[in-house]
Design a protein around this motif. Structure first.
Motif, PDB file in Angstrom:
ATOM      1  N   GLN A   1      -1.348  -0.545   6.285  1.00  0.00           N
ATOM      2  CA  GLN A   1      -1.248   0.836   5.810  1.00  0.00           C
ATOM      3  C   GLN A   1      -0.145   1.545   6.602  1.00  0.00           C
ATOM      4  O   GLN A   1      -0.084   1.445   7.819  1.00  0.00           O
ATOM      5  CB  GLN A   1      -2.583   1.553   6.028  1.00  0.00           C
ATOM      6  CG  GLN A   1      -2.567   3.015   5.627  1.00  0.00           C
ATOM      7  CD  GLN A   1      -2.271   3.195   4.141  1.00  0.00           C
ATOM      8  OE1 GLN A   1      -2.932   2.603   3.289  1.00  0.00           O
ATOM      9  NE2 GLN A   1      -1.243   3.973   3.823  1.00  0.00           N
TER      10      GLN A   1
ATOM     11  N   LYS B   1       0.862  -1.184   0.000  1.00  0.00           N
ATOM     12  CA  LYS B   1       0.000   0.000   0.000  1.00  0.00           C
ATOM     13  C   LYS B   1       0.894   1.227   0.000  1.00  0.00           C
ATOM     14  O   LYS B   1       1.910   1.259   0.669  1.00  0.00           O
ATOM     15  CB  LYS B   1      -0.879   0.012   1.252  1.00  0.00           C
ATOM     16  CG  LYS B   1      -1.940  -1.062   1.262  1.00  0.00           C
ATOM     17  CD  LYS B   1      -3.037  -0.679   2.266  1.00  0.00           C
ATOM     18  CE  LYS B   1      -4.080  -1.763   2.390  1.00  0.00           C
ATOM     19  NZ  LYS B   1      -3.667  -2.842   3.333  1.00  0.00           N
TER      20      LYS B   1
ATOM     21  N   THR C   1       2.444   4.533   1.031  1.00  0.00           N
ATOM     22  CA  THR C   1       2.557   5.169   2.343  1.00  0.00           C
ATOM     23  C   THR C   1       1.888   6.540   2.318  1.00  0.00           C
ATOM     24  O   THR C   1       2.200   7.369   1.465  1.00  0.00           O
ATOM     25  CB  THR C   1       4.042   5.331   2.713  1.00  0.00           C
ATOM     26  OG1 THR C   1       4.634   4.035   2.770  1.00  0.00           O
ATOM     27  CG2 THR C   1       4.200   6.026   4.054  1.00  0.00           C
ATOM     28  N   LYS C   2       0.933   6.745   3.250  1.00  0.00           N
ATOM     29  CA  LYS C   2       0.268   8.057   3.319  1.00  0.00           C
ATOM     30  C   LYS C   2       1.224   9.058   3.945  1.00  0.00           C
ATOM     31  O   LYS C   2       1.764   8.816   5.025  1.00  0.00           O
ATOM     32  CB  LYS C   2      -0.994   7.975   4.173  1.00  0.00           C
ATOM     33  CG  LYS C   2      -2.142   7.335   3.429  1.00  0.00           C
ATOM     34  CD  LYS C   2      -3.469   7.513   4.152  1.00  0.00           C
ATOM     35  CE  LYS C   2      -4.560   6.810   3.358  1.00  0.00           C
ATOM     36  NZ  LYS C   2      -5.542   6.129   4.206  1.00  0.00           N
TER      37      LYS C   2
END
Ligand code: ADP
Ligand code: MG
Length: 711
Positions: A601, A465, A467-468
């Motif tokens: 996440q 996912k 990376t925010k």
């Protein structure tokens, strides 16, 4: 007579003193040099602006208008003369700091003037300091409808009276005297294919453009030519290397590779990994020495490619080595590879600065008798005492920390080493694979490493996912702490990284320790455990703290940038970077790459103060908006310029006269393609139709520094 290789003293009006200055200041020696000393911009006096068209970033502009008022304004030191200047569309100011009395006397109120100069913009008002001014009545008499070239200069030249105008005059004279001597340098075929104007026309129009259109054509032609000849050199050098430097041949894919591939591979390779392995295989089986750069973003899975490559070597009776820039990273590689090779009968050892003498001795012996197959290490393995029996491949991780000199040391590592070029097993240099996670934009790689082959892993393993990434100010710290607690409650781990201040190790340490103390209060024992790692710790202690985090015994890792490269803890899902404005883009990207390695996440939080420079803002914005390492590298290149990118400092390739690596990448690609095509058809440029290219090329290689600087 009309030879452009004549020194510039042949130009009418050129004195020996001035010629000497032009040489020492700008390196201009011959008429050819001066012809290829291109303007860096043009004064465009073909255009007039109206005041309401001005933009805050307009450079020099030309405007027609009238002065309606003159006043002297007192300032802290002395005074300035300010004129109010009008045209039909608006109002602006003209300002003088020097020569005020004289100017005041000659200026005419309410008479139309043509003014020309650089703009300032302040509080919504434009002003022009020390404008060039001419009454419209006079301007009409001397009307210049052309663009004037502006050449770069130096203080010494200016002081010696060698102004732009003088340079222009010399170049004008040069054209008058030598125009007939200017030779075409490209073949008819290339000129037609790319619709280029002739060399003569291009030179004339780059110095004295007749129109915008011709200037553009002149620039295109000269940029193409410049890039084409550089690529011709690089491509040719590559061909020569390939034919001259024999390489060890890895004929077989054997038991080691097959057994591992079929029974021990922990995951399916991505297509990109498979492709790269094929490229490498083809190289090492070809009989030509491999010199390959492997680019792959953080987490793209370079380690497994390295291991499979080493297995080729082992299958063919050779040893392999993997060299990393830091001890922590070497450790990780060693652990990763030992883990992967569990249940496979291949010996692996680790050699770093902290390897004990006893162990060292064992390793040295096993290397020399050939029983040790894979050696992982730091630059400790470049020491003279370390000799291999028959090293087949050397893999270097994170190449930007290794110099060329160190790389070449690897070439002499075989016990039975004979001088280069002699045939027979171990007398050949080991193949070299350089792995980097700091992607160099393709165009730059092409022009700098045009003689290296490049493989790219451009695909991340499945299930990752993104990376925010967010930007938070120091004032928002409370919510960040809360977020950390929530993540830790979910079983995740957190990195907090502090910048390393090279100039002040003390300050650096203090920041880190203050941060650590604060965190210890916020995350008290025994509920929470915190690891700390920094540059001043002993390697053993560092390793111990790292291991606690790797094993999940601690939830928080406080560190300086020592963890930048390579650390792999899939359960860590939060990366907090303190004083993020102090990090460079590629470093931020590397740090962020430490998270997002597992299925959860992940988050990256960039903490900064409120005051940020424009450049820092751009860096932070870029990080928040993209995770594509190549895009980030492009921005980095724009911010810092190619000279600062790793590996390019020593390279003369980037001393371009007219082309720009970034802006002209399309021309570069076309030029390179053409160079490859040409050399594949006519490797020695011996065909009649390429005669002009050959002359120019030979001339260029005589004077060019590219050869020595690249290799
Ligand atoms: P880097 O290119 O940054 O050196 P690594 O080789 O450390 O990346 O790989 C990052 C992580 O991805 C490791 O945990 C590795 O086991 C895993 N990995 C590598 N290739 C694959 C793949 N094809 N499928 C799934 N996981 C992979
Ligand atoms: Mg790695």
């Amino acid at each position: 007579m009309r030879n452009l290789n004549n020194p510039i003293t042949y130009i009418n009006g050129m004195s020996v003193q001035r010629a000497t200055l032009l040489y020492t200041e700008l390196g201009i020696k011959t008429c050819h040099d001066l012809l290829h000393f291109f303007p860096f911009r043009y004064i465009d006096k073909t255009q007039f602006y109206q005041i309401n068209q001005l933009q805050p970033n307009s450079a020099e502009v030309q405007i027609v208008g009238k002065i309606t008022q003159l006043k002297t304004v007192a300032q802290t030191k002395g005074s300035r003369l300010v004129a109010t200047f009008h045209d039909a569309t608006g109002i602006m100011e003209l300002v003088w700091f020097k020569g005020q009395k004289w100017i005041k006397d000659v200026l005419k109120i309410n008479e139309p003037y043509v003014i020309y100069g650089k703009l300032n913009h302040f509080n919504g008002l434009y002003s022009m300091p020390h404008p060039e001014m001419q009454l419209v009545s006079e301007y009409k008499k001397t009307l210049q409808s052309t663009m004037q070239p502006v050449y770069s200069s130096t203080e010494k030249l200016v002081n010696a009276g060698i102004s732009n105008k003088i340079i222009r005059t010399y170049i004008e004279n040069l054209f008058k005297q030598f125009y007939g001597g200017i030779q075409e340098t490209l073949s008819l075929e290339i000129i037609n294919e790319f619709q280029l104007i002739s060399k003569k026309e291009a030179l004339l129009n780059v110095h004295f453009p007749k129109s915008h259109e011709l200037l553009a054509k002149a620039q295109f032609r000269l940029k193409f030519e410049e890039l084409f000849f550089i690529q011709l050199q690089l491509v040719r050098k590559n061909l020569i290397n390939k034919t001259n430097i024999k390489g060890i041949v890895f004929k077989n894919v054997g038991a080691a590779f097959n057994d591992f591939y079929e029974h021990h591979l922990p995951f399916q390779l991505t297509n990109a990994q498979k492709r790269v392995i094929k490229e490498i295989r083809k190289d090492v089986a070809s009989g030509i020495h491999m010199n390959r750069l492997l680019q792959g973003d953080v987490g793209s899975g370079k380690t497994i490619v390295a291991l499979l490559t080493m297995l080729f070597a082992i299958d063919n009776g050779f040893q392999a080595t993997l060299m990393a820039p830091t001890e922590i990273l070497a450790n990780q590689h060693f652990n990763a590879i030992s883990e992967l090779l569990k249940g496979v009968n291949i010996s692996v050892e680790l050699l770093t600065g902290s390897t004990k003498p006893k162990k060292r001795k064992v390793i040295h012996e096993a290397l020399e008798d050939g029983s040790l197959k894979i050696l992982v290490g730091t630059h400790a393995l470049l020491e003279e005492k370390v000799m291999f029996d028959n090293l087949g491949i050397a893999i270097i991780d994170e190449q930007h920390r290794f110099g060329v000199a160190q790389r070449s040391k690897l070439w002499m590592k075989n016990r039975k080493s004979l001088p280069f070029g002699e045939v027979g097993g171990a007398s050949l240099p080991p193949h070299i694979l350089v792995m980097t996670a700091t992607p160099i934009p393709r165009t730059l790689a092409m022009s700098v490493y045009g003689d290296l082959d490049i493989s790219v892993i451009d695909e991340l393993p499945p299930g990752r996912k993104e990376t925010k990434t967010v930007h938070r100010f120091d004032s928002q710290r409370l919510s960040v702490l809360k977020f950390m607690k929530d993540e830790i409650a979910k079983g995740r781990q957190v990195y907090i990284v502090y910048p390393l201040i090279e100039e002040s190790k003390v300050l650096d340490y203090k920041d880190l320790m203050d941060g650590f103390d604060g965190l210890s209060r916020e995350f008290p024992m025994p509920q929470y455990q915190i690891s700390i790692v920094h540059g001043q710790m002993k390697a053993e202690k560092k390793d111990f703290e790292m291991q606690r985090f790797v094993k999940g015994e601690t939830q928080i890792m406080v560190a300086t940038t020592v963890i930048e490269v390579g650390v792999n803890v899939p359960n860590a899902s939060v990366m907090i970077i303190e004083s993020a404005e102090r990090f460079g883009l590629s470093q931020l990207h590397q740090l962020r790459g430490r998270v997002g390695r597992g299925a959860d996440q992940s988050y990256c939080i960039l903490m900064t103060g409120v005051k940020l420079s424009d450049e820092a803002k751009t860096r932070i914005k870029t990080m928040v908006s993209t995770s594509d390492g190549f895009k980030i590298a492009e921005v980095d290149l724009k911010l810092r310029g190619p000279g600062n990118l790793m590996g390019t400092q020593q390279s003369g390739v980037l001393n371009l006269k007219i082309a720009n690596i970034l802006k002209d990448s399309k021309i570069l690609i076309a030029a390179r393609k053409k160079a490859i095509e040409l050399l594949s058809k006519d490797p020695n440029l011996s065909k009649e139709e390429n005669a002009l290219i050959k002359i120019a090329f030979t001339e260029m290689t005589k004077t060019s520094k590219i050869w020595s600087q690249i290799s």
